[in-house]
Design a protein around this motif. Structure first.
Motif, PDB file in Angstrom:
ATOM      1  N   TYR A   1       0.807  -1.231   0.000  1.00 28.16           N
ATOM      2  CA  TYR A   1       0.000   0.000   0.000  1.00 28.16           C
ATOM      3  C   TYR A   1       0.836   1.275   0.000  1.00 28.16           C
ATOM      4  CZ  TYR A   1       0.682  -0.377   5.145  1.00 28.16           C
ATOM      5  OH  TYR A   1       1.200  -0.501   6.410  1.00 28.16           O
TER       6      TYR A   1
ATOM      7  N   LEU B   1      -2.997   2.337  -4.044  1.00 30.12           N
ATOM      8  CA  LEU B   1      -4.363   1.819  -3.917  1.00 30.12           C
ATOM      9  C   LEU B   1      -4.677   0.692  -4.901  1.00 30.12           C
ATOM     10  CD1 LEU B   1      -6.204   5.231  -3.471  1.00 30.12           C
ATOM     11  CD2 LEU B   1      -5.834   3.507  -1.682  1.00 30.12           C
TER      12      LEU B   1
ATOM     13  N   TYR C   1      -5.948  -2.596  -3.413  1.00 24.32           N
ATOM     14  CA  TYR C   1      -7.316  -2.520  -2.860  1.00 24.32           C
ATOM     15  C   TYR C   1      -8.352  -2.563  -3.978  1.00 24.32           C
ATOM     16  CZ  TYR C   1      -4.650  -1.135   1.212  1.00 24.32           C
ATOM     17  OH  TYR C   1      -3.733  -1.103   2.235  1.00 24.32           O
TER      18      TYR C   1
ATOM     19  N   CYS D   1     -11.069  -5.467  -3.948  1.00 25.18           N
ATOM     20  CA  CYS D   1     -12.493  -5.135  -3.926  1.00 25.18           C
ATOM     21  C   CYS D   1     -13.214  -5.640  -5.170  1.00 25.18           C
ATOM     22  CB  CYS D   1     -12.680  -3.628  -3.775  1.00 25.18           C
ATOM     23  SG  CYS D   1     -12.277  -3.023  -2.114  1.00 25.18           S
TER      24      CYS D   1
ATOM     25  N   VAL E   1      -8.808  -5.434   5.771  1.00 29.69           N
ATOM     26  CA  VAL E   1      -7.520  -5.134   5.153  1.00 29.69           C
ATOM     27  C   VAL E   1      -6.736  -4.146   6.005  1.00 29.69           C
ATOM     28  CG1 VAL E   1      -8.364  -5.577   2.811  1.00 29.69           C
ATOM     29  CG2 VAL E   1      -8.458  -3.247   3.743  1.00 29.69           C
TER      30      VAL E   1
ATOM     31  N   ILE F   1      -4.151  -0.963   6.079  1.00 29.80           N
ATOM     32  CA  ILE F   1      -3.967   0.191   5.204  1.00 29.80           C
ATOM     33  C   ILE F   1      -2.851   1.079   5.736  1.00 29.80           C
ATOM     34  CG2 ILE F   1      -6.378   0.223   4.461  1.00 29.80           C
ATOM     35  CD1 ILE F   1      -6.744   2.615   6.473  1.00 29.80           C
TER      36      ILE F   1
ATOM     37  N   VAL G   1     -10.024   3.643   0.804  1.00 29.04           N
ATOM     38  CA  VAL G   1     -10.305   2.210   0.825  1.00 29.04           C
ATOM     39  C   VAL G   1     -11.766   1.968   1.209  1.00 29.04           C
ATOM     40  CG1 VAL G   1      -9.731   0.003   1.919  1.00 29.04           C
ATOM     41  CG2 VAL G   1      -7.907   1.596   1.251  1.00 29.04           C
TER      42      VAL G   1
END
Length: 282
Positions: free
Chosen positions: A187, A216, A219, A223, A238, A240, A248
């Motif tokens: 990240y 990102l 993510y 997702c 998750v 971050i 997120v």
């Protein structure tokens, strides 16, 4: 030379090299060389150290002064009360990640998927803490999976943890579903890499740190695929970076997840985002 003198000399060398917590690291390295628990090192400090061990300790101090992580010198790292094998092929388990563990254990689960499992510390900790649960860990790196296999077998979890090579959800069958999906993905934005500590920037696997973009990308991928493998009422959790909570959370909302919550770590920084798959009605 006595142990106390070696620690003092090692601490001075590390301090001069700008290593944070130099005294702590010198003690950890001497305990490793002497093969004694770090908590019992004080008992051995007044004793003379064998010259061969003194030479090994001095070599380790020089490598630590070059900012090689302690875990890469000892091959071990503590996480959630257990000792883990680590190598330069995996991220060091970090105390901040225990925030994710606590969040996951706050509710029941019988099956768990760990995306980007690395050393396996998240998946295997959850299975160790939740008797009878089973899980799958996925990682793109074969070298990282080798470490996870070793940690899995050391914990006698061969029958409960399936480790697979691949990118995010790709190794899963369409019918595979889980009560819980977790991830500590890369990240860090590419622009932030230069500001990392040398121990992280130069010695930990780059692909586990950054998406080489805005931080990102992982993510977005998670997702896009994870909700399709979540049981109704199942949770996606998750880790971050401290500035990513809102972004997120928005990605999770866009994926149709609900009950989205951002959790802070012990330092008060945003650290974990949780979302829930809607339960079927009727």
């Amino acid at each position: 030379m006595r142990g106390a003198e070696l620690v003092a000399r090692g601490t001075a060398t590390l301090s001069a090299a700008g290593v944070p917590d130099a005294g702590r690291d010198a003690r950890r390295l001497l305990a490793h060389v002497l093969k004694v628990p770090p908590g019992r090192l004080t008992l051995f400090l007044p004793e003379p150290v064998d010259p061969d061990l003194e030479e090994i300790f001095s070599a380790m101090i020089q490598r630590r002064a070059a900012r090689v992580p302690v875990s890469h010198l000892t091959g071990r790292r503590q996480f959630y009360g257990r000792d883990w094998l680590v190598t330069p092929d995996v991220l060091d388990p970090r105390p901040e990640t225990e925030t994710l563990i606590e969040a996951a254990l706050a509710e029941p689960f019988a099956s768990v998927l760990d995306l980007g499992t690395g050393s396996g510390c998240i998946l295997l900790t959850l299975l160790s803490e939740r008797e009878g649960a089973v899980g799958v860990g996925i990682d793109l790196s074969d070298a990282a999976l080798n470490v996870a296999f070793w940690n899995r077998n050391a914990l006698n979890l061969e029958g409960r943890a399936d480790l697979r090579a691949g990118c995010w959800c790709a190794p899963l069958d369409a019918a595979d579903s889980f009560d819980l999906i977790v991830s500590n993905p890369p990240y860090i934005a590419r622009s932030e890499m230069a500001g990392l500590a040398p121990e992280v920037r130069e010695y930990e696997p780059r692909m586990a740190l950054t998406d080489e973009a805005d931080g990102l990308s992982a993510y977005r991928a998670i997702c896009a695929c994870a909700p399709g493998h979540l049981e109704p009422g199942g949770r996606l959790i998750v880790e971050i970076g401290p500035t990513q909570g809102a972004d997120v959370a928005a990605l999770m909302a866009g994926a149709g997840l609900r009950g989205i919550t951002v959790i802070t770590d012990l330092d008060g920084r945003d650290r974990v985002v949780i979302a829930t798959q809607e339960a079927k009605t009727g």
